[in-house]
Motif scaffolding. Structure first.
Motif, mmCIF file in Angstrom:
data_model
loop_
_atom_site.group_PDB
_atom_site.id
_atom_site.type_symbol
_atom_site.label_atom_id
_atom_site.label_comp_id
_atom_site.label_asym_id
_atom_site.label_seq_id
_atom_site.Cartn_x
_atom_site.Cartn_y
_atom_site.Cartn_z
ATOM 1 N N SER A 101 3.583 -19.177 -0.608
ATOM 2 C CA SER A 101 2.830 -19.895 0.418
ATOM 3 C C SER A 101 1.951 -18.923 1.202
ATOM 4 O O SER A 101 2.282 -17.740 1.341
ATOM 5 N N THR A 102 0.839 -19.412 1.715
ATOM 6 C CA THR A 102 -0.118 -18.560 2.436
ATOM 7 C C THR A 102 0.533 -17.906 3.648
ATOM 8 O O THR A 102 0.429 -16.690 3.866
ATOM 9 N N GLU A 103 1.235 -18.699 4.450
ATOM 10 C CA GLU A 103 1.853 -18.178 5.669
ATOM 11 C C GLU A 103 2.974 -17.199 5.342
ATOM 12 O O GLU A 103 3.066 -16.107 5.912
ATOM 13 N N GLY A 104 3.850 -17.602 4.400
ATOM 14 C CA GLY A 104 4.971 -16.745 4.041
ATOM 15 C C GLY A 104 4.512 -15.435 3.436
ATOM 16 O O GLY A 104 5.027 -14.352 3.761
ATOM 17 N N LYS A 105 3.511 -15.523 2.566
ATOM 18 C CA LYS A 105 2.988 -14.330 1.911
ATOM 19 C C LYS A 105 2.365 -13.369 2.931
ATOM 20 O O LYS A 105 2.577 -12.152 2.862
ATOM 21 N N SER A 106 1.632 -13.912 3.883
ATOM 22 C CA SER A 106 0.992 -13.068 4.902
ATOM 23 C C SER A 106 2.030 -12.331 5.740
ATOM 24 O O SER A 106 1.868 -11.149 6.068
ATOM 25 N N GLU A 107 3.111 -13.033 6.084
ATOM 26 C CA GLU A 107 4.166 -12.408 6.887
ATOM 27 C C GLU A 107 4.862 -11.300 6.108
ATOM 28 O O GLU A 107 5.131 -10.211 6.637
ATOM 29 N N ILE A 108 5.142 -11.565 4.832
ATOM 30 C CA ILE A 108 5.816 -10.559 4.006
ATOM 31 C C ILE A 108 4.929 -9.340 3.798
ATOM 32 O O ILE A 108 5.388 -8.193 3.860
ATOM 33 N N LYS A 109 3.647 -9.554 3.595
ATOM 34 C CA LYS A 109 2.711 -8.437 3.403
ATOM 35 C C LYS A 109 2.616 -7.572 4.661
ATOM 36 O O LYS A 109 2.528 -6.346 4.581
ATOM 37 N N ALA A 110 2.642 -8.216 5.820
ATOM 38 C CA ALA A 110 2.614 -7.454 7.073
ATOM 39 C C ALA A 110 3.861 -6.592 7.209
ATOM 40 O O ALA A 110 3.796 -5.432 7.647
ATOM 41 N N LEU A 111 5.004 -7.136 6.813
ATOM 42 C CA LEU A 111 6.252 -6.369 6.880
ATOM 43 C C LEU A 111 6.265 -5.254 5.839
ATOM 44 O O LEU A 111 6.820 -4.176 6.086
ATOM 45 N N PHE A 112 5.635 -5.495 4.689
ATOM 46 C CA PHE A 112 5.564 -4.424 3.687
ATOM 47 C C PHE A 112 4.714 -3.262 4.207
ATOM 48 O O PHE A 112 5.017 -2.094 3.926
ATOM 49 N N SER A 113 3.675 -3.565 4.966
ATOM 50 C CA SER A 113 2.858 -2.497 5.573
ATOM 51 C C SER A 113 3.701 -1.638 6.506
ATOM 52 O O SER A 113 3.542 -0.414 6.558
#
Length: 418
Positions: free
Chosen positions: A172-184
């Motif tokens: 999902s767009t929202e879930g993916k964005s949150e996970i990518k921010a945490l990966f950073s």
């Protein structure tokens, strides 16, 4: 000694499992087989916490002692019998023992063997690969199983952050964005549990100094601190790059390449660094070829060495390497006309080729990465390959070869998919 042990044992009973801790992956089979369970890994990666996690799941919990306690500085191998008697006196007869940092006591393996031979279950932790393997191999061959623990994986980092993604959230767009921010965040701070709490660079400095002085220099009777510090600095500044013993000797001003070889082995024994060989079916050629060096955690690389901001690809490659080790893989690199970052070997076969690059946007990068992995795939008759990136996702099919391009964060969450 017995009265001192009673005081220590009662004090250390308070070191129990905290339900707020991140549960680490650990095979349930280890809890119930007969073998001694040996938990190894770098200092401060969570071995003691895992031992408490195991204790919390057992019916017998009381026979626990952490030998990394200054009050035990005079403890000797002959004191183990007194310790055993003290356990029984305080807690009654039990058959399960938990020994934290037991490597601090010379000759420990004989006592542990006796416990095992009399039908007891023993869990131990330790931070030095060579010392443990030498002692286990000498006295405990066939009596133990080993579990290597690493700093938090990305999945464990998410759990620490209170984010356990559902499969649907990865897409999902929202879930993916949150996970990518945490990966950073993970990309920058790594996975040492205590460092994540305070993110104080002095903690990493103190951890490194403990490893350097206690686990490398004191343990191996070394005196030339400057040479070893320069070696680690150079390796951290050149993570994932090729080097030889001779080139490293010249870099740090050491006359004999065998001295550098010894230094590297001592450092590897602490789990601070790993070196991998170019794959060759000839073991002699593997040993002779240049090696690539990786660090146990990216927080150490960025704080011990010097990297330019455009060298993010090498940090990403380090994250992938450690995850491959965490999954128990035997890892090599490929180099011929082109290069491929990782080959995975199972038995006598190369089963997987993996390329890592931060950005997959320019045609020059695509050509280089694809040519490298295709050559490796052709060499070892592989129909599928994997390119891991920071953010790009696609599939490339050509000449009966399929190359999946997947973001590292997504691959890291796909359990043990290769």
């Amino acid at each position: 000694m017995k009265e001192l042990l009673k005081s220590i044992l009662f004090d250390q009973q308070k070191l129990g499992w905290n339900t707020r801790n991140v549960r680490r992956d650990f095979s349930p089979a280890y809890l119930y087989n007969q073998e001694i369970v040996v938990i190894t890994g770098i200092r401060r990666c969570g071995k003691s916490t895992l031992l408490q996690q195991i204790r919390s799941e057992q019916s017998e919990k009381d026979y626990f002692i952490n030998f990394d306690d200054e009050r035990l500085i005079q403890f000797r191998v002959e004191d183990f019998q007194i310790l055993y008697e003290t356990f029984i006196e305080l807690f009654g007869v039990q058959k399960t023992f938990y020994f934290d940092e037991i490597q601090n006591i010379a000759g420990w393996e004989r006592f542990v063997r006796r416990l095992h031979d009399y039908g007891n279950k023993v869990f131990i932790t330790g931070s030095n690969a060579n010392m443990l393997s030498r002692e286990l191999g000498t006295h405990l061959t066939g009596r133990y199983v080993s579990h290597e623990l690493y700093p938090f994986s990305f999945r464990e980092f998410l759990e620490y952050k209170g984010k356990v993604p559902l499969p649907s959230e990865i897409y999902s767009t929202e879930g993916k964005s949150e996970i990518k921010a945490l990966f950073s965040q993970y990309f920058s701070v790594g996975g040492f549990p205590v460092f994540l709490e305070n993110q104080n660079d002095n903690y990493i400095k103190s951890l490194y100094e403990n490893i350097l002085y206690r686990d490398v220099m004191v343990r191996n009777n070394l005196t030339n601190e400057k040479e070893i510090m320069e070696l680690v600095y150079y390796l951290a500044s050149n993570v994932s790059r090729l080097s030889s013993f001779n080139s490293l000797a010249k870099t740090i001003g050491v006359k004999n390449a065998s001295t550098v070889s010894n230094y590297l082995q001592f450092i590897q024994n602490t789990y601070l660094i790993f070196q991998i060989n170019k794959f060759d079916f000839s073991l002699k050629k593997q040993i002779q070829n240049t090696k690539k060096t990786y660090f146990i955690d990216q927080a150490l690389i960025t704080r011990l060495g010097f990297l330019f901001s455009e060298e993010k690809g090498r940090l990403l490659e380090n994250i992938v390497f450690v995850e491959l080790k965490r999954r128990g893989h035997e890892v090599y690199y490929f180099s011929a006309k082109n290069e491929c970052d990782f080959l995975i070997r199972r038995g006598n076969q190369i089963t997987t080729a993996i390329q890592v690059c931060f950005s997959f946007d320019t045609q020059e990068t695509k050509t280089r990465e694809i040519n490298g992995i295709r050559e490796a795939m052709k060499t070892y008759s592989l129909s599928e390959g994997l390119i891991l990136t920071n953010d790009t996702e696609e599939e490339i099919t050509s000449d009966s070869q399929t190359i999946r391009v997947v973001p590292v964060w997504k691959w890291a969450l796909q359990n043990n998919e290769k």
